[in-house]
Design an enzyme around this catalytic site. Sequence first.
Site, PDB file in Angstrom:
ATOM      1  N   ASP A 105      66.547  70.253  66.589  1.00  0.00           N
ATOM      2  CA  ASP A 105      66.557  69.945  65.109  1.00  0.00           C
ATOM      3  C   ASP A 105      65.706  69.895  64.187  1.00  0.00           C
ATOM      4  O   ASP A 105      64.456  70.611  64.675  1.00  0.00           O
ATOM      5  CB  ASP A 105      67.352  68.678  65.060  1.00  0.00           C
ATOM      6  CG  ASP A 105      66.190  67.529  65.021  1.00  0.00           C
ATOM      7  OD1 ASP A 105      65.554  67.794  65.720  1.00  0.00           O
ATOM      8  OD2 ASP A 105      66.851  66.429  64.639  1.00  0.00           O
ATOM      9  N   SER A 140      65.413  64.310  59.467  1.00  0.00           N
ATOM     10  CA  SER A 140      65.916  64.978  60.988  1.00  0.00           C
ATOM     11  C   SER A 140      66.869  66.091  60.943  1.00  0.00           C
ATOM     12  O   SER A 140      66.546  66.985  60.238  1.00  0.00           O
ATOM     13  CB  SER A 140      66.511  63.792  61.669  1.00  0.00           C
ATOM     14  OG  SER A 140      66.676  63.734  62.870  1.00  0.00           O
ATOM     15  N   LYS A 187      62.259  60.907  70.880  1.00  0.00           N
ATOM     16  CA  LYS A 187      62.967  61.768  71.662  1.00  0.00           C
ATOM     17  C   LYS A 187      62.247  63.144  71.438  1.00  0.00           C
ATOM     18  O   LYS A 187      61.558  63.305  70.291  1.00  0.00           O
ATOM     19  CB  LYS A 187      64.483  61.949  71.289  1.00  0.00           C
ATOM     20  CG  LYS A 187      64.818  62.031  70.013  1.00  0.00           C
ATOM     21  CD  LYS A 187      66.299  61.811  69.637  1.00  0.00           C
ATOM     22  CE  LYS A 187      66.916  61.811  68.393  1.00  0.00           C
ATOM     23  NZ  LYS A 187      66.685  60.783  67.285  1.00  0.00           N
TER      24      LYS A 187
HETATM   25  C1  G16 Z   1      68.453  58.887  64.506  1.00  0.00           C
HETATM   26  C2  G16 Z   1      67.930  58.231  65.677  1.00  0.00           C
HETATM   27  C3  G16 Z   1      68.452  58.193  66.870  1.00  0.00           C
HETATM   28  C4  G16 Z   1      70.156  58.153  66.925  1.00  0.00           C
HETATM   29  C5  G16 Z   1      70.642  58.726  65.978  1.00  0.00           C
HETATM   30  C6  G16 Z   1      72.124  57.924  65.293  1.00  0.00           C
HETATM   31  O1  G16 Z   1      68.433  60.242  64.822  1.00  0.00           O
HETATM   32  O2  G16 Z   1      66.526  58.574  65.976  1.00  0.00           O
HETATM   33  O3  G16 Z   1      67.882  57.306  67.942  1.00  0.00           O
HETATM   34  O4  G16 Z   1      70.892  58.292  67.973  1.00  0.00           O
HETATM   35  O5  G16 Z   1      69.805  58.538  64.500  1.00  0.00           O
HETATM   36  O6  G16 Z   1      72.552  58.323  64.297  1.00  0.00           O
HETATM   37  P1  G16 Z   1      73.966  57.875  63.557  1.00  0.00           P
HETATM   38  O7  G16 Z   1      73.347  56.364  63.338  1.00  0.00           O
HETATM   39  O8  G16 Z   1      74.155  58.619  62.356  1.00  0.00           O
HETATM   40  O9  G16 Z   1      74.894  57.876  64.577  1.00  0.00           O
HETATM   41  P2  G16 Z   1      67.510  61.421  64.037  1.00  0.00           P
HETATM   42  O10 G16 Z   1      67.514  62.547  64.952  1.00  0.00           O
HETATM   43  O11 G16 Z   1      68.491  61.306  62.973  1.00  0.00           O
HETATM   44  O12 G16 Z   1      66.185  60.606  64.121  1.00  0.00           O
END
Ligand code: G16
Length: 539
Positions: free
Chosen positions: A276, A112, A375
Amino acid sequence: MIETIQTVPYTDQKMGTAGLRRKTQTAMQPHYLENFIQSIFNTIPNLAEKSFLIGGDGRYFNKTAIQKIIKIAAGNHVKKLYIGQNGLVSTPAGSHIILKNKLDGGFILTASHNPGGQKEDFGIKYATKTGGQCQPSESQAIYEQTLAIGEYKISDHPDIDLSHIGRTQCEETQIEIIDPITDYLNLMQQIFDFPKLKSLLTSNFRFVFDGMNGVTGPYAKKLFEEILGAPAGTVIRATPLEDFGGVHPDPNLTYAKSLVDLMYGNDAPDFAAANDGDGDRNMILGQNFFVCPSDSLAILTDNYKLIPAYRNGIFGVAKSAATSMAVKRVADALNIGYYEVPTGWKYFIHLMDSNRITICGEESFGTGASHIREKDGIWATLFWLSIIAETRKSVKEIALEHWKKYGRSYYLRNDFENLPQDVADKLMTDLQNKLPSLIGQTFGSFTVSDAYPFVYNDPVDNSSTQNGLIIHFRDGSRIVYRLSGTGTNGATLRSYIERYVTMDLLENPEDMLKDLCRISRQISEITLRTGKERPDIVT
Ligand code: G16
């Protein structure tokens, strides 16, 4: 030929907030990826009837990992694999491909917003047929397999050419290399008014889209420049690079600084958005103006009627507990359903599938809706552009009008990174234990009205999840604490601080939240326990 390889378990393959995320070197250890993929397949019956998507954000080790997953899938007699051309698929497009083709799941290879490269991060988001990441019970079943694994099955077939669209075969497994972009852009066309957006982007409106050298660049180039007619060069950092060109592909004020500087400089464009690494997060900026993600969710929801797909009404809205209360005020005013879930997009899936919500979002730069189950950074950008096209107002005017109508939740997130795991765990446990004693206590001019661990009861499967600790103050302010589930360097404590006001709408958040930030450090004893006097990152 299919070989059976003997192996021994790795014990660190529990998935976090969004799949398995590890240092690339960890993922590259012998059998590490193989064990994890075989463990997933071990939880899925009748693989000979199942089809999956494979793709990712183009980061280092993805191409090798994709070939391994193809061969393990073939070794397990999977029916069919859809693979993004050149191994690329954004997380939102992946969700759409799974849903549109009724696939049984998908492997999106991405860490991500985390940086990429040999010394950085690698990850796998494992999606199910819902088009979204697996539920906690499913990831637990996979984790149990990773602890028990003794062998995996893999084909010795030569590598598959991923560069040409078309069909081929690996053992009995059918392979289809697909265009990862077109179907997704067609979906966007069904949601938004493209002619209206085109008239905005071909006017003298100045827009910059920052792909941060992640996977969204090719999607954005085709969409904004080719289809919607924005001038060439509108999309910057548009080529997916294995190490994101050294960029930390996290669209926020710290890591997208060059874009922020542009938007706060002389002669700033009218509007900017950044996505991102895997295209699910977004940051929205206007001239000299940053839209806090919690406000973005509230503003999009309040303007849903401007979007053709939502004109006839939306079911409801949801946010993660750590996200500010701004969207709740909108939901109350619009008289639509409102839900609060733990951090992690997977918790929105049941609410969307059961028609309880249409739009949802999180403070961590994620906004999306029920067109997919992830998202969606491009969707959020198109939504903002649509509001601008309809109202012809600037981003700042749109936000200010919103705050005049609803009041403003000043909001900041303080991250304390790279903490020893045991220290972070103890801090959270001790804090949870002392929550009841905080109720009624006064800190400066803020008196605690309630304090409790956040517990979510899923209305569809009745599962219960605890995530984070919440402190409410009498004036409507809140502090939320939780440990990150996506980091790869020790533990990260996040504290989310918000203060609700109906006057002083254009102050600096750091000034407005100075006292509450200090109180949040005092209550958590972060300095005492870790020596850190201030957060490493403030967003
Ligand atoms: C991921 C999840 C998101 C979440 C985030 C939280 O984001 O898909 O729904 O809000 O992790 O991250 P943390 O646990 O570090 O606060 P992504 O964009 O990394 O897939």
